[in-house]
Write an enzyme that holds these catalytic residues in place. Structure first.
Site, mmCIF file in Angstrom:
data_model
loop_
_atom_site.group_PDB
_atom_site.id
_atom_site.type_symbol
_atom_site.label_atom_id
_atom_site.label_comp_id
_atom_site.label_asym_id
_atom_site.label_seq_id
_atom_site.Cartn_x
_atom_site.Cartn_y
_atom_site.Cartn_z
ATOM 1 N N GLN A 77 -2.969 3.165 6.096
ATOM 2 C CA GLN A 77 -1.823 3.067 5.186
ATOM 3 C C GLN A 77 -1.904 4.123 4.085
ATOM 4 O OE1 GLN A 77 -0.251 -0.866 3.614
ATOM 5 N NE2 GLN A 77 -1.171 -0.060 1.740
ATOM 6 N N ASP A 78 -2.869 3.990 3.196
ATOM 7 C CA ASP A 78 -3.077 4.952 2.121
ATOM 8 C C ASP A 78 -4.532 4.857 1.668
ATOM 9 O OD1 ASP A 78 -2.926 2.507 0.819
ATOM 10 O OD2 ASP A 78 -1.682 3.223 -0.836
#
Length: 238
Positions: A80-81
């Site tokens: 995701q991040d």
């Protein structure tokens, strides 16, 4: 980077041309079409620094996933991040800086599944996954930066166009590729991968690992798929 060190805060992020990016030259043709977005992202990160918020990972590590040759990528794992804890993120999804303790819980669950899947004892001293990257496993976050302490804070700022270009280019190659997509956000990029075989399951986070991640056997399945495609399997041991 020591665990207790704060994120770096350069005065300005200088990404004027594709040659300014710390990426393997084989990625330049892929990312050149989204250079305008990358320049805008550099300005955004500079503004974040000047406002005192900063960003993670440190600038030299942001494009680490692109430091390995484009043509050698045979497995794509999508995150995701970056980890929002200072000292943890290092530019590869799920991976941590060497020496980080305790390990992020998602990574602990990944190691648990790997041990069960492969029938091996996992004695990783830390969460540094670069040995996978050196074998052609691209550990790519959908969004490459984050505000310290604020997960998902840079979503929608422009990184999605950059990583979409990379994912699409990988899917269009005439070379073996297997994608591992954990969770709904990762699985949303499947449409960019063409006919690439994809392994999908729940995310390894503590909230969802028991809903289909544990027991999914992604590592052995990936190696079987690579073998079917005529590619060398990955040695997942760290």
């Amino acid at each position: 980077m020591p665990v207790d060190e704060q994120p770096t805060t350069p005065e300005a992020v200088q990404w004027r041309t594709i040659e300014d990016l710390p990426i393997h030259p084989s990625w330049r043709k892929v990312l050149e079409p989204v250079m305008d977005q990358i320049r805008d992202l550099g300005q955004f990160l500079t503004a974040e620094t000047q406002a005192g918020r900063g960003f993670l990972p440190p600038e030299p590590d942001i494009f680490r996933a692109f430091s390995y040759p484009f043509e050698e990528v045979k497995v794509l794992i999508l995150g995701q991040d970056p980890y929002p804890t200072p000292g943890h993120s290092m530019g590869l999804c799920f991976s941590t800086q060497p020496g980080v303790r305790p390990l992020p819980r998602s990574l602990v669950n990944i190691f648990k599944e790997m041990a069960t899947d492969l029938g091996v004892s996992i004695n990783a001293t830390d969460g540094d996954l670069r040995p996978w990257s050196r074998q052609g496993v691209m550990l790519l976050n959908r969004v490459l930066t984050v505000q310290p302490g604020n997960s998902n804070s840079h979503k929608g700022r422009g990184w999605e166009a950059v990583t979409e270009a990379a994912i699409t280019a990988l899917g269009q190659r005439d070379q073996p590729l297997v994608a591992i997509l954990w969770g709904r956000q990762a699985q949303a990029v499947q449409k960019f991968l063409g006919d690439t075989p994809c392994i999908t399951s729940a995310h390894p986070s503590p909230l969802s690992a028991s809903r289909g991640f544990f027991g999914s056997r992604p590592f052995s399945t990936t190696n079987r798929m690579l073998d079917d495609l005529g590619a060398t399997p990955v040695d997942w041991r760290l």
